[in-house]
Design a protein around this motif. Structure first.
Motif, PDB file in Angstrom:
ATOM      1  N   UNK A   1       0.860  -1.389  -0.012  1.00 49.01           N
ATOM      2  CA  UNK A   1       0.012  -0.030   0.067  1.00 49.01           C
ATOM      3  C   UNK A   1       0.938   1.209  -0.057  1.00 49.01           C
ATOM      4  N   UNK A   2       1.891   1.354   0.813  1.00 48.46           N
ATOM      5  CA  UNK A   2       2.909   2.653   0.757  1.00 48.46           C
ATOM      6  C   UNK A   2       3.584   2.706  -0.606  1.00 48.46           C
ATOM      7  N   UNK A   3       3.602   1.766  -1.421  1.00 42.51           N
ATOM      8  CA  UNK A   3       4.160   2.017  -2.548  1.00 42.51           C
ATOM      9  C   UNK A   3       3.362   2.412  -3.600  1.00 42.51           C
ATOM     10  N   UNK A   4       2.032   2.733  -3.358  1.00 39.62           N
ATOM     11  CA  UNK A   4       0.949   3.274  -4.003  1.00 39.62           C
ATOM     12  C   UNK A   4       0.701   4.679  -3.939  1.00 39.62           C
ATOM     13  N   UNK A   5       1.441   4.956  -2.872  1.00 39.65           N
ATOM     14  CA  UNK A   5       1.309   6.527  -2.325  1.00 39.65           C
ATOM     15  C   UNK A   5       2.597   7.491  -2.986  1.00 39.65           C
ATOM     16  N   UNK A   6       2.107   8.500  -3.506  1.00 40.11           N
ATOM     17  CA  UNK A   6       3.243   9.396  -4.005  1.00 40.11           C
ATOM     18  C   UNK A   6       2.633  10.944  -3.756  1.00 40.11           C
ATOM     19  N   UNK A   7       3.576  12.056  -4.070  1.00 37.02           N
ATOM     20  CA  UNK A   7       3.211  13.382  -3.709  1.00 37.02           C
ATOM     21  C   UNK A   7       3.757  14.150  -5.020  1.00 37.02           C
ATOM     22  N   UNK A   8       3.233  15.155  -5.177  1.00 37.31           N
ATOM     23  CA  UNK A   8       3.635  16.471  -6.120  1.00 37.31           C
ATOM     24  C   UNK A   8       3.164  17.497  -5.811  1.00 37.31           C
ATOM     25  N   UNK A   9       3.570  18.535  -6.786  1.00 34.03           N
ATOM     26  CA  UNK A   9       2.801  19.925  -6.928  1.00 34.03           C
ATOM     27  C   UNK A   9       2.306  20.068  -8.054  1.00 34.03           C
ATOM     28  N   UNK A  10       1.194  21.099  -7.748  1.00 37.23           N
ATOM     29  CA  UNK A  10       0.296  21.223  -8.915  1.00 37.23           C
ATOM     30  C   UNK A  10       1.001  21.750 -10.366  1.00 37.23           C
ATOM     31  N   UNK A  11       2.121  22.887 -10.186  1.00 35.18           N
ATOM     32  CA  UNK A  11       2.503  23.380 -11.355  1.00 35.18           C
ATOM     33  C   UNK A  11       3.470  22.205 -12.035  1.00 35.18           C
TER      34      UNK A  11
END
Length: 144
Positions: A3-13
């Protein structure tokens, strides 16, 4: 996949200007307290409960402006304000004590356990500025 490998993050720009590589299968989850119209067009959904609380945001923004007026560059002012208001600790307290945040985290962890690919999105490019979404990503990963 865990499950943790399915979680990412990024910025809108990064999304808007094709600067990040995100799977088309991923659900883009905004974690912004006060999303703008243009922000909403870049994501699939927004969870305001996972944005920093209003009092923390307001204090942070005021200190950020104060530091810029003192001559710090935007990134320097951002990071100095972050430290001065105790952003890390106060945001983590929000996640653990606010019922709306606890409920939102529980929902996201359930979705990850059900193998949904989630990408947390907010405004800050974390190459230059610290951001609550990285704290949130770590917190959710710990819950899994």
């Amino acid at each position: 996949m865990t499950p943790s490998s399915l979680l990412e993050d990024t910025y809108v720009a990064g999304l808007q200007h094709d600067l990040v590589d995100i799977s088309s299968e991923a659900t883009l989850v905004g974690v912004v307290r006060r999303p703008t119209g243009w922000f909403r067009t870049a994501i699939d959904e927004n969870c305001s409960a996972l944005g920093p609380p209003d009092d923390l945001l307001d204090e942070f923004k005021q200190r950020h402006e104060d530091f810029k007026m003192q001559g710090l560059c935007d990134e320097g002012a951002h990071n100095a304000a972050w430290d001065e208001v105790g952003f890390d600790e106060r945001y983590r307290t929000h996640l653990t004590e606010a019922a709306e945040a606890q409920s939102a985290v529980a929902e996201l962890t359930d979705r990850l356990r059900n193998e949904e690919h989630l990408v947390l999105v907010c405004f800050e490019n974390t190459d230059q500025k610290r951001c609550h979404r990285t704290l949130l990503k770590d917190y959710i990963a710990d819950q899994l």
